[in-house]
Design an enzyme around this catalytic site. Structure first.
Site, PDB file in Angstrom:
ATOM      1  N   ASP A 199       0.783  -1.228   0.000  1.00 24.53           N
ATOM      2  CA  ASP A 199       0.000   0.000   0.000  1.00 24.53           C
ATOM      3  C   ASP A 199       0.818   1.282   0.000  1.00 24.53           C
ATOM      4  OD1 ASP A 199      -2.523  -1.136  -0.232  1.00 24.53           O
ATOM      5  OD2 ASP A 199      -2.708  -1.496   1.913  1.00 24.53           O
ATOM      6  N   HIS A 208      -2.014  -8.184   7.406  1.00 24.04           N
ATOM      7  CA  HIS A 208      -1.555  -6.804   7.219  1.00 24.04           C
ATOM      8  C   HIS A 208      -0.185  -6.715   7.881  1.00 24.04           C
ATOM      9  CE1 HIS A 208      -5.721  -5.262   6.465  1.00 24.04           C
ATOM     10  NE2 HIS A 208      -6.023  -6.278   7.244  1.00 24.04           N
ATOM     11  N   TYR A 252      -9.851  -0.244   2.881  1.00 24.17           N
ATOM     12  CA  TYR A 252      -9.341  -0.279   4.250  1.00 24.17           C
ATOM     13  C   TYR A 252      -8.908   1.077   4.745  1.00 24.17           C
ATOM     14  CZ  TYR A 252      -8.854  -4.602   6.774  1.00 24.17           C
ATOM     15  OH  TYR A 252      -9.090  -5.679   7.566  1.00 24.17           O
ATOM     16  N   ASP A 253      -9.025   1.297   6.049  1.00 17.99           N
ATOM     17  CA  ASP A 253      -8.521   2.526   6.654  1.00 17.99           C
ATOM     18  C   ASP A 253      -7.472   2.163   7.692  1.00 17.99           C
ATOM     19  OD1 ASP A 253     -11.330   2.952   5.683  1.00 17.99           O
ATOM     20  OD2 ASP A 253     -10.815   5.018   6.166  1.00 17.99           O
ATOM     21  N   HIS A 255      -6.622 -12.894   5.436  1.00 16.46           N
ATOM     22  CA  HIS A 255      -5.509 -12.094   4.898  1.00 16.46           C
ATOM     23  C   HIS A 255      -4.626 -11.608   6.041  1.00 16.46           C
ATOM     24  CE1 HIS A 255      -8.775  -9.272   5.830  1.00 16.46           C
ATOM     25  NE2 HIS A 255      -7.803  -8.445   6.170  1.00 16.46           N
ATOM     26  N   ASP A 265      15.373   5.074  12.252  1.00 13.20           N
ATOM     27  CA  ASP A 265      16.791   5.433  12.324  1.00 13.20           C
ATOM     28  C   ASP A 265      17.056   5.985  13.713  1.00 13.20           C
ATOM     29  OD1 ASP A 265      19.349   6.340  12.140  1.00 13.20           O
ATOM     30  OD2 ASP A 265      18.987   7.745  10.486  1.00 13.20           O
ATOM     31  N   MET A 266      17.370   5.058  14.633  1.00 10.30           N
ATOM     32  CA  MET A 266      17.626   5.462  16.020  1.00 10.30           C
ATOM     33  C   MET A 266      19.012   6.090  16.097  1.00 10.30           C
ATOM     34  SD  MET A 266      14.770   4.393  17.177  1.00 10.30           S
ATOM     35  CE  MET A 266      14.927   4.717  18.939  1.00 10.30           C
ATOM     36  N   ASP A 267      19.100   7.178  16.804  1.00 13.98           N
ATOM     37  CA  ASP A 267      20.397   7.819  17.072  1.00 13.98           C
ATOM     38  C   ASP A 267      20.423   8.095  18.572  1.00 13.98           C
ATOM     39  OD1 ASP A 267      21.056   7.868  14.388  1.00 13.98           O
ATOM     40  OD2 ASP A 267      21.334  10.035  14.271  1.00 13.98           O
TER      41      ASP A 267
END
Ligand code: NAG
Ligand code: NAG
Ligand code: NAG
Ligand code: CU
Length: 721
Positions: A364, A512, A452-453, A510, A519-521
């Site tokens: 998606d 999801h 879908y939401d 199905h 991006d941990m700093d």
């Protein structure tokens, strides 16, 4: 307006993602928008949601046209003026050729440059990153917004196509009707052509025979007597169409014996759905009579409690959180936690191998744009009264900007929970009762991917915790069946691939999966990934105890050490630490990723959809930071082969110890539909935490003041006023 043209109008609008139907058809005012009519001088384009929102007649709804916005921060999204400038350059680059812009966003400056930047330094050079298509080729371009210079990058190394544009999807709606076989197929099902709507779905990828052209698979529904046409599939009809030529390639017609499910009971609109309305006698709302405790500086910089972060909309990721920093308790200094976080890809495979269903394995974000499909939020019901809203500026397929108003909301939450508490039992003497309120700040968007939401919340807590939550609601896509009752079904023989939800409707099983780029700093870019493995140990016989649990910490040296499958029976904590930032007592500063109820993919790793979405092979991955590795399912996800995924990058097995690293976490949901999901699904929520571990020297909300009666507003009930 007479019925016929009204229907045509409905038809037209449904071309864009179904999303649009949910919002526009429910609004009665189509006829009261004469300008729309005027604009629709046969330009399909004019009625696209994009244009609709930016149309001058809707200025009041848009509120702010953002034409005067200027960037303040190196990560601020492209402004209207910058997009217009980029658009000019793109146009002259293609020199009269027909082209489509599939993405036009800020090309972010290098991380070191952003990290060095301090207000009021001048901004690093502003550049636009462009993904376009012309003459059947993908283009990756950089536009220097000062010099207007356009540079072209190699786009031939990876398979697939860029995200479809809303205009791509809209143009598809007429395609089947130009085909006499299609008309005959629909009429043979007893559906009037004026009642049919077909939605374009991505075809996945199942072999090289599908290469060389952008395909879309249209699935058709009867709109008669319901806005929830998803519940009235014309089962088994799939119209395979070429997105570029608009030619119908093939019509699959498999479900001739399957009736169109009935319309009764499918509508979810307040004014149409049957039955009494349930209303709480006493409404509930959180009030902030003195206003919020957060500020949004320069449009995108959010400051709340001890947190500060940059928040922006993104057409592909939805929202992007950057430079999340929190204040140190002892020194008052802002400390880095996360350089950037966003939803990198979604994977939604349906578990039905039959011809009209096997291809339904949607990506998606990379195929449709998680942000492009995030429409305006509905005040009071999508976000509470105390919310503030943020608009997005996105590019249409011709490269011109438009405003998506109220795409993100920000609000403080107090849900009546405790941040910490303790009651001391009076047997020890003094009676002690201490409790503190738990408050948080939520940044929310909602993407409506056709049926879908997805509600995505980034929730920042005063105690340093970041909770990322994904909620699923909207409409479960269903399959038509000849069965109306389970007593007609021989469960050993018949393949339903799901649950019979109502007469002639099966909710197909199905999954999801939502992959987050994190991006941990922790106190700077150079970090390590620590597996805090919990193991059973045995005593040596000198204790009445036979066994105990013990931690065994291992630092991941290379990427393969950090390809993690979560297991309840073999547990670990996963920490991102800064090995050179030690606390007073010697522990490295860290944050851990705390998985909540998660699901792993059960598809075979060599199944084409699984290869394309190989980021779901593990729940956690760690890669060295690389500016061009952002999209876990690949840059060009549409009809991709799986040659540009997180799995491919991670298998290079690069060093990740004491380096700038990126953590990737995949949240998963298995969904076996149930009757309660019909005709619209109650919200289901899961998520994960990023929680400080040995980051602060003590409980960071120790000194938070409790609430006291006299500081809180007293709202009298209306009846007693
Ligand atoms: C199919 O039906 C539509 C709607 O009635 C009509 O406009 C169109 O011309 C038909 N197509 C063909 C090829 O007959
Ligand atoms: C700790 O884990 C490492 C890596 O898995 C392993 O080599 C080592 O033997 C373990 N130590 C203990 C005490 O179990
Ligand atoms: C960065 O990522 C790209 C795309 O995966 C790759 O081609 C390149 O080799 C990577 N660079 C490094 C240093 O890993
Ligand atoms: Cu689902």
């Amino acid at each position: 307006m007479e019925g016929k043209s009204f229907l045509r109008r409905l038809f037209l609008i449904s071309a864009v993602a179904s999303v649009v139907l949910l919002t526009i058809i429910t609004l009665p005012p189509l006829p009261t928008k004469p300008d729309l009519h005027e604009c629709a001088t046969n330009s399909v384009w004019c009625t696209a949601k994009n244009r609709f929102l930016r149309h001058p007649a809707d200025a009041a709804a848009v509120g702010n046209d953002h034409s005067g916005d200027v960037p303040h921060h190196p990560l601020d999204p492209l402004t209207v003026q910058e997009m217009n400038r980029a658009h000019k350059s793109i146009k002259s680059f293609f020199a009269g050729k027909v082209y489509g812009v599939h993405s036009l966003v800020l090309e972010e400056a290098d991380k070191e440059v952003v990290l060095r930047w301090r207000k009021p330094d001048p901004l690093p050079p502003r550049k636009a990153s462009v993904i376009a298509r012309a003459a059947g080729k993908n283009y990756i371009l950089t536009v220097d917004l000062e010099s207007s210079e356009v540079s072209q990058h190699d786009a031939t190394q990876i398979s697939g196509y860029p995200m479809v544009t809303l205009e791509d999807m809209q143009s598809m709606i007429y395609a089947p009707l130009a085909n006499a076989d299609f008309n005959r197929t629909i009429l043979a099902r007893g559906v009037d052509l004026a009642d049919v709507t077909c939605l374009p779905f991505s075809p996945g990828w199942y072999g090289e025979a599908e290469d060389g052209r952008r395909l879309v698979k249209l699935e058709c529904f009867s709109m008669k007597d319901t806005a929830n046409f998803y519940m009235r599939p014309i089962e088994g009809v799939i119209v395979v169409t070429d997105l570029d030529t608009k030619q119908v390639v093939e019509i699959v017609d498999k479900g001739k014996h399957i009736p169109i499910p009935k319309a009764a009971g499918t509508d979810y609109r307040l004014n149409v759905a049957n039955g009494p309305i349930i209303k709480l006698p006493n409404p509930i709302s959180m009030e902030q009579p003195n206003g919020p405790n957060f500020v949004i500086e320069d449009e995108h910089l959010v400051k709340w409690a001890n947190w500060e972060f940059h928040l922006k909309p993104d057409p592909r990721a939805g929202v992007v959180i950057s430079r999340a920093r929190t204040r140190d308790l002892d020194t008052g200094v802002m400390r880095d936690v996360m350089y950037q976080g966003f939803a990198s890809e979604l994977f939604v495979p349906y578990m039905d191998p039959e011809e009209a269903w096997y291809f339904k394995t949607y990506m998606d974000a990379g195929e449709y744009g998680f942000g492009l499909q995030a429409l305006a939020l509905e005040p009071l019901n999508d976000c509470p009264r105390n919310a503030k809203y943020m608009d997005a500026v996105f590019a249409a397929s011709d490269g011109t900007p438009y405003v998506r108003s109220n795409m993100i909301c920000l609000f403080e939450r107090y849900a009546g929970d405790a941040a910490w508490r303790h009651t001391e039992n009076p047997i020890t003497g003094e009676m002690i009762r201490e409790a503190r309120p738990k408050i948080s700040l939520v940044a929310r968007m909602v993407a409506s991917l056709a049926n879908y939401d997805y509600i995505v919340d980034w929730e920042f807590h005063a105690d340093g915790l970041i909770n990322v939550k994904v909620s699923l609601t909207g409409i479960v896509i269903v399959k038509g069946t000849s069965y109306a009752n389970m007593n007609q079904v021989n469960e050993d023989k018949a393949e339903l691939y799901g649950t019979l939800l109502s007469d002639n409707i099966v909710g197909v099983v199905h999954d999801h999966f939502i992959n987050f780029y994190l991006d941990m700093d922790i106190d700077g870019p150079d970090n390590s990934f620590l597996n805090v493995h919990l193991q059973r140990h045995y005593t040596d016989g000198n204790s009445p105890r036979k066994s105990f649990m013990k931690v065994n910490k291992t630092v991941a040296k290379t990427e393969k050490d950090a390809q993690i499958k979560l297991k309840l029976t073999d547990p670990s904590e996963f920490h991102v630490i800064n090995p050179s930032k030690r606390s007073r007592v010697g522990n490295p500063a860290g944050y851990k990723v705390v998985a909540a109820g998660t699901a792993a993919s059960l598809l075979d790793p060599e199944d084409a959809p699984q290869r394309r979405n190989a980021f779901t092979n593990n729940q956690i991955w760690v890669t060295p930071y690389n500016k061009s590795e952002r999209w876990a399912g690949g840059l060009f996800a549409y009809q991709s082969h799986g040659d540009d995924t997180l799995q491919v990058w991670s298998d290079r097995d690069r060093d990740i110890e004491n380096k700038d690293i990126v953590l990737w976490y995949t949240l998963g949901f298995h969904h076996v539909p149930c009757q309660e999901d019909y005709p619209i699904m109650p919200t289901v929520t899961s998520g994960f935490d990023l929680k400080p571990v040995n980051f602060f020297s003590r409980n960071p909300v120790l000194r938070v003041a409790p609430y006291v009666e006299r500081e809180l507003p007293v709202c009298k009930a209306a009846a007693s006023a």
